[in-house]
Design a protein around this motif. Sequence first.
Motif, PDB file in Angstrom:
ATOM      1  N   VAL A  19       7.514 -76.899  42.171  1.00 44.22           N
ATOM      2  CA  VAL A  19       6.530 -77.702  42.906  1.00 44.22           C
ATOM      3  C   VAL A  19       5.275 -77.898  42.055  1.00 44.22           C
ATOM      4  CG1 VAL A  19       5.004 -77.712  44.916  1.00 44.22           C
ATOM      5  CG2 VAL A  19       7.380 -77.006  45.172  1.00 44.22           C
ATOM      6  N   ALA A  20       4.860 -76.832  41.353  1.00 46.96           N
ATOM      7  CA  ALA A  20       3.680 -76.938  40.487  1.00 46.96           C
ATOM      8  C   ALA A  20       3.902 -77.968  39.383  1.00 46.96           C
ATOM      9  CB  ALA A  20       3.356 -75.571  39.886  1.00 46.96           C
ATOM     10  N   ILE A  21       5.137 -77.999  38.850  1.00 41.67           N
ATOM     11  CA  ILE A  21       5.450 -79.008  37.830  1.00 41.67           C
ATOM     12  C   ILE A  21       5.354 -80.409  38.427  1.00 41.67           C
ATOM     13  CG2 ILE A  21       7.258 -79.900  36.324  1.00 41.67           C
ATOM     14  CD1 ILE A  21       8.294 -77.029  36.063  1.00 41.67           C
ATOM     15  N   ALA A  22       5.929 -80.570  39.644  1.00 40.50           N
ATOM     16  CA  ALA A  22       5.934 -81.886  40.278  1.00 40.50           C
ATOM     17  C   ALA A  22       4.519 -82.357  40.604  1.00 40.50           C
ATOM     18  CB  ALA A  22       6.786 -81.847  41.546  1.00 40.50           C
ATOM     19  N   GLN A  23       3.648 -81.431  40.984  1.00 36.80           N
ATOM     20  CA  GLN A  23       2.275 -81.785  41.365  1.00 36.80           C
ATOM     21  C   GLN A  23       1.297 -81.682  40.202  1.00 36.80           C
ATOM     22  OE1 GLN A  23       1.391 -79.262  44.715  1.00 36.80           O
ATOM     23  NE2 GLN A  23       2.820 -80.328  46.081  1.00 36.80           N
ATOM     24  N   ASP A  24       1.817 -81.431  39.007  1.00 36.56           N
ATOM     25  CA  ASP A  24       0.987 -81.354  37.801  1.00 36.56           C
ATOM     26  C   ASP A  24      -0.108 -80.307  37.943  1.00 36.56           C
ATOM     27  OD1 ASP A  24       0.292 -81.972  35.245  1.00 36.56           O
ATOM     28  OD2 ASP A  24      -1.007 -83.638  35.780  1.00 36.56           O
ATOM     29  N   LYS A  25       0.296 -79.144  38.492  1.00 41.72           N
ATOM     30  CA  LYS A  25      -0.645 -78.038  38.630  1.00 41.72           C
ATOM     31  C   LYS A  25      -0.352 -76.986  37.578  1.00 41.72           C
ATOM     32  CE  LYS A  25      -1.238 -78.522  43.651  1.00 41.72           C
ATOM     33  NZ  LYS A  25      -1.079 -77.836  44.957  1.00 41.72           N
ATOM     34  N   GLU A  26      -1.291 -76.080  37.413  1.00 38.09           N
ATOM     35  CA  GLU A  26      -1.080 -74.995  36.456  1.00 38.09           C
ATOM     36  C   GLU A  26      -0.013 -74.051  36.991  1.00 38.09           C
ATOM     37  OE1 GLU A  26      -3.592 -71.473  34.145  1.00 38.09           O
ATOM     38  OE2 GLU A  26      -4.593 -72.817  35.565  1.00 38.09           O
ATOM     39  N   SER A  46      10.374 -72.637  30.398  1.00 37.13           N
ATOM     40  CA  SER A  46      10.561 -73.379  29.144  1.00 37.13           C
ATOM     41  C   SER A  46      10.514 -74.880  29.386  1.00 37.13           C
ATOM     42  CB  SER A  46      11.896 -72.990  28.503  1.00 37.13           C
ATOM     43  OG  SER A  46      11.944 -71.609  28.229  1.00 37.13           O
ATOM     44  N   MET A  47      11.168 -75.290  30.486  1.00 34.65           N
ATOM     45  CA  MET A  47      11.169 -76.720  30.805  1.00 34.65           C
ATOM     46  C   MET A  47       9.746 -77.205  31.081  1.00 34.65           C
ATOM     47  SD  MET A  47      13.079 -78.642  33.978  1.00 34.65           S
ATOM     48  CE  MET A  47      12.002 -77.820  35.156  1.00 34.65           C
ATOM     49  N   ALA A  48       8.986 -76.403  31.865  1.00 33.74           N
ATOM     50  CA  ALA A  48       7.612 -76.797  32.175  1.00 33.74           C
ATOM     51  C   ALA A  48       6.763 -76.872  30.903  1.00 33.74           C
ATOM     52  CB  ALA A  48       6.999 -75.799  33.157  1.00 33.74           C
ATOM     53  N   LEU A  49       6.957 -75.880  30.024  1.00 32.35           N
ATOM     54  CA  LEU A  49       6.191 -75.879  28.777  1.00 32.35           C
ATOM     55  C   LEU A  49       6.540 -77.094  27.931  1.00 32.35           C
ATOM     56  CD1 LEU A  49       4.183 -74.339  27.006  1.00 32.35           C
ATOM     57  CD2 LEU A  49       6.111 -73.070  26.029  1.00 32.35           C
ATOM     58  N   ARG A  50       7.829 -77.427  27.894  1.00 35.34           N
ATOM     59  CA  ARG A  50       8.240 -78.602  27.108  1.00 35.34           C
ATOM     60  C   ARG A  50       7.688 -79.883  27.727  1.00 35.34           C
ATOM     61  NH1 ARG A  50      11.360 -80.339  23.209  1.00 35.34           N
ATOM     62  NH2 ARG A  50      12.548 -82.283  23.415  1.00 35.34           N
ATOM     63  N   ILE A  51       7.718 -79.944  29.063  1.00 34.22           N
ATOM     64  CA  ILE A  51       7.175 -81.129  29.733  1.00 34.22           C
ATOM     65  C   ILE A  51       5.682 -81.271  29.432  1.00 34.22           C
ATOM     66  CG2 ILE A  51       6.623 -82.112  31.999  1.00 34.22           C
ATOM     67  CD1 ILE A  51       9.293 -81.012  32.993  1.00 34.22           C
ATOM     68  N   GLN A  52       4.966 -80.131  29.490  1.00 31.90           N
ATOM     69  CA  GLN A  52       3.538 -80.163  29.195  1.00 31.90           C
ATOM     70  C   GLN A  52       3.286 -80.621  27.753  1.00 31.90           C
ATOM     71  OE1 GLN A  52       2.262 -76.204  30.134  1.00 31.90           O
ATOM     72  NE2 GLN A  52       2.252 -76.547  32.356  1.00 31.90           N
ATOM     73  N   ARG A  53       4.122 -80.113  26.844  1.00 28.35           N
ATOM     74  CA  ARG A  53       3.962 -80.534  25.447  1.00 28.35           C
ATOM     75  C   ARG A  53       4.276 -82.016  25.272  1.00 28.35           C
ATOM     76  NH1 ARG A  53       6.984 -75.428  22.447  1.00 28.35           N
ATOM     77  NH2 ARG A  53       5.267 -73.927  22.673  1.00 28.35           N
ATOM     78  N   LEU A  54       5.331 -82.483  25.963  1.00 19.16           N
ATOM     79  CA  LEU A  54       5.687 -83.899  25.861  1.00 19.16           C
ATOM     80  C   LEU A  54       4.589 -84.778  26.445  1.00 19.16           C
ATOM     81  CD1 LEU A  54       9.491 -83.783  26.805  1.00 19.16           C
ATOM     82  CD2 LEU A  54       8.517 -84.242  24.564  1.00 19.16           C
ATOM     83  N   LEU A  55       4.045 -84.333  27.589  1.00 18.66           N
ATOM     84  CA  LEU A  55       2.957 -85.101  28.191  1.00 18.66           C
ATOM     85  C   LEU A  55       1.731 -85.120  27.277  1.00 18.66           C
ATOM     86  CD1 LEU A  55       3.227 -83.974  31.936  1.00 18.66           C
ATOM     87  CD2 LEU A  55       3.853 -86.185  30.969  1.00 18.66           C
ATOM     88  N   ALA A  56       1.444 -83.948  26.686  1.00 19.36           N
ATOM     89  CA  ALA A  56       0.304 -83.881  25.770  1.00 19.36           C
ATOM     90  C   ALA A  56       0.543 -84.763  24.547  1.00 19.36           C
ATOM     91  CB  ALA A  56       0.070 -82.431  25.345  1.00 19.36           C
ATOM     92  N   ALA A  57       1.790 -84.715  24.042  1.00 18.89           N
ATOM     93  CA  ALA A  57       2.121 -85.557  22.886  1.00 18.89           C
ATOM     94  C   ALA A  57       2.030 -87.031  23.242  1.00 18.89           C
ATOM     95  CB  ALA A  57       3.516 -85.209  22.378  1.00 18.89           C
ATOM     96  N   GLN A  58       2.489 -87.364  24.462  1.00 25.52           N
ATOM     97  CA  GLN A  58       2.411 -88.755  24.906  1.00 25.52           C
ATOM     98  C   GLN A  58       0.952 -89.214  25.015  1.00 25.52           C
ATOM     99  OE1 GLN A  58       3.461 -89.636  29.020  1.00 25.52           O
ATOM    100  NE2 GLN A  58       4.782 -91.302  28.306  1.00 25.52           N
ATOM    101  N   THR A  59       0.121 -88.319  25.585  1.00 23.70           N
ATOM    102  CA  THR A  59      -1.304 -88.655  25.695  1.00 23.70           C
ATOM    103  C   THR A  59      -1.926 -88.852  24.319  1.00 23.70           C
ATOM    104  OG1 THR A  59      -1.442 -87.365  27.744  1.00 23.70           O
ATOM    105  CG2 THR A  59      -3.513 -87.868  26.618  1.00 23.70           C
TER     106      THR A  59
END
Length: 510
Positions: A250-257, A278-291
């Motif tokens: 849920v935290a991943i879906a709502q973009d929370k810590e 691991s998935m959340a960390l990768r998603i965060q990295r991908l989002l950061a890379a995208q930004t």
Amino acid sequence: MLFALSAYTVSKSRITEHIYQHYSGTFKLIGEGVARHSGQEREQWLSAIERLSGLSFEAQYFADKQLPDKQLRKLLKDKFLFVVDKELVTSKAYILLPDEQSYLSVQVDDYGTSLVRISAFLMLNELGRHRSEARLEALNRLKELYSYPIELVAMSDLAISASNLRTIKKGDVAVVLNISGATTSNMMAYAPIGNSRFVLKLGMIPLFDWLPLSHLIAAIAFTLVAMATAVFYLVKPIERRLAEVDDKIVAIAQDKEMITTDNAPSDAITKLSNTVDSMALRIQRLLAAQTDMVRAISHELRAPITRVRFQLVMLQEAKQPNQHAQGIEKNLDELEKLIDEVLTFLKLKSHQPELTFEAIDATQLIKQLIKTHAPAHSNIHIDMAINSHQPMLADQHYIFRAAGNLLLNALKYAKARIEIGYQKDADSFILWVADDGPGIPEEQRIDIFTPFKRLDASRARQSGGYGLGLSIVQQIAHWHQGTISVVDSNYGGTLFSIRWPITEVSNAHC
């Protein structure tokens, strides 16, 4: 374990209670019979009882210490003691003798018909010692010794089978079993009194039931409760930990810590939780890379657009418009090249293409690279270092693109010299490009493969490029199951090398 111990204790207690309740009178009658006789008569009387019952009596003395003190005290008090063995298979009865210094011991293997028969014979023996009214008093005393009904019945009033009736008429004891699945099974015993028309009727006498219905229901209920309790205490922590995993999702879906879990037990749920982490960390990295990529693209686009705007203003005021028009065209070419680089990089990152591995002549590949890229840099001398004449196995299109990006990168920063080399060792193909440029500090080398990353903005702006070339090289190396590394070159600059395994590409080629 606790259930088995409880069942064992209950069974042992039930056997003892059954014997004391229904057959203690029998062993007391044996004790009284022994007390009435002495010497040879006692031996003869005991022998008769053994023949009738199939039991074997053995005389033992207190001084032999065969019984613990606690059991001896109980024997002295009650005149009779019954002990069930540890396996619950057999039991022993102890009967106190008149001198109170010895006792009889007898092993009991049957808690049913054998004891009923000997009980009937002992009752007949007791009644036979009395006459008329005294016999009735003796009958009343027997009723006090036993928990089940005992009565005199006319033989003609018996409602039993013909075979049992014949047994009685022969002078034997008839034991009738009543086996029932719904209620407690029981026995009836019929013992003829001499030549009279009366029969001594014993019972109903309950048979010992190892697993009565009430106990079975209690055992099932106990088992169900124990299982429910165990399941509750097993499932509750699992449910709590699955809720934690759900909270992470849920935290991943709502973009929370997201809070990671430490010191968790090693099991499937922990593995799932770690996968989510691991998935959340990768998603965060991908989002950061995208930004970062969007920010970098915006920055890269802004510069040529600003120059185009400026040149348009100058064009309106210029007396020689062709010069400014050429500048606009140059900036548009730069924008087109940037868009092409971005699209290429995104395409390479989005999916892995199906590589076509083939044998490539390293010399011809390097010559083609030099022919393609060197003419625009006539001030740079490019050497070839071919240390192996064996062909490399790779996808020609992508390995040419990777090597070309390394050469272009070297051409940007080299002062006067570049070396392109190839070698094949025991387990790898190696392709490298070295230059004599300013080099890259070791602490910054980890960042050079990040898209749009420039170590020195002023130097990068002067040399051109968008920070995507090395990222593309790294992706191509990854597709070949290989790696790219950066070290100091022998010429004072930087050496980039792509290394990919022979075994992986050979298997793919096959």
